[in-house]
Design an enzyme around this catalytic site. Structure first.
Site, PDB file in Angstrom:
ATOM      1  N   GLU A 232      -6.484  -7.400  -0.990  1.00  0.00           N
ATOM      2  CA  GLU A 232      -6.824  -7.208   0.427  1.00  0.00           C
ATOM      3  C   GLU A 232      -8.170  -6.515   0.542  1.00  0.00           C
ATOM      4  OE1 GLU A 232      -3.734  -5.576   2.974  1.00  0.00           O
ATOM      5  OE2 GLU A 232      -5.233  -4.453   4.116  1.00  0.00           O
TER       6      GLU A 232
ATOM      7  N   GLU B  98       0.836  -1.209   0.000  1.00  0.00           N
ATOM      8  CA  GLU B  98       0.000   0.000   0.000  1.00  0.00           C
ATOM      9  C   GLU B  98       0.863   1.250   0.000  1.00  0.00           C
ATOM     10  OE1 GLU B  98      -2.795  -0.220   3.238  1.00  0.00           O
ATOM     11  OE2 GLU B  98      -4.072  -1.680   2.205  1.00  0.00           O
TER      12      GLU B  98
END
Length: 248
Positions: free
Chosen positions: A176, A88
């Site tokens: 995710e 991320e």
């Protein structure tokens, strides 16, 4: 989880937060053990360079190249392994200046050993800025772009962004997502999660749920203190775990 019908395990190897960058040998050994266990159970496995607090992937480019050089050599012939090169990206990073140059370097590294393996590439704002790679993708084959969401926080606007990116030819993988809020808390947002999973199914998008752990948070699939040395039963699952496992 393979016994419940799951066919994918994501090895979230934290880089910061006391992870790989602090103790490379120990963490790498644990990551390889998890990968091997998934493969033995006939599952796909994502090896995830899980950057979080170290939000600019270029900060540890050399370490990432060294790790993926080794792991892609070790698993070069395994069609089960997918390489997620930056979990991320966040903070003051841009696609053009930070993430894309990093991705191009890592694609080159992995391709030297594994010419056909799938490589998963993150984007800005915790892997939600799909519009950037859609406009300016990395050159290569078998490249996919990750999108992360939490059903209690992210809704229709992010689904629209995924649909737009797919229309522009981007291959998307939700590596995710959680049934909770983005901070892992709150209730289990089953209705919103159902809407998301229907959308992913209709659009042919694979997913990995966060997370197979017994942490005391809503998004964890296992109740705190669940033992790891016996098969899990329905009684071991949290409300989020029961919801997710029912979708395998």
């Amino acid at each position: 989880t393979a016994a419940y019908g799951a066919n994918l395990f994501r090895v979230a190897m934290y880089t910061g937060e006391g992870g790989y960058l602090s103790s490379p040998a120990q963490i790498k050994k644990a990551a390889y053990a998890a990968m091997d266990a998934a493969i033995e159970n006939d599952m796909y496995v994502i090896i995830d360079w899980h950057i979080l607090s170290d939000g600019d992937p270029l900060t540890h480019l050399k370490e990432a190249q060294a790790f993926f050089q080794e792991v892609s050599a070790q698993y070069a012939d395994s069609p089960a392994v997918l390489y997620e090169i930056c979990n991320e990206p966040n903070g003051g990073v841009t696609w053009k200046n930070n993430i894309k140059p990093y991705a191009q370097a890592l694609v080159k590294t992995i391709r030297s050993n594994a010419p056909d393996s799938i490589i998963l590439i993150g984007s800005g704002t915790w892997s939600q800025d799909l519009q950037d790679p859609a406009a300016d993708p990395v050159v290569g084959t078998n490249l996919m772009y990750t999108c992360h969401f939490y059903a209690g926080t992210h809704g229709a606007w992010l689904r629209q962004r995924i649909a737009d990116a797919q229309k522009r030819g981007l291959a998307v993988f939700v590596s995710e997502w959680g049934a909770s809020r983005a901070d892992g808390s709150g209730s289990v947002f089953t209705q919103e999660s159902e809407t998301w999973l229907n959308f992913l199914h209709q659009n042919g998008i694979s997913w990995a749920n966060w997370s197979l752990c017994d942490k005391n948070e809503t998004s964890a699939a296992l109740k705190p203190g669940t033992p790891t040395n016996r098969p899990w039963t329905g009684n071991d699952l949290t409300p989020s775990g029961k919801f997710v496992f029912s979708h395998f």
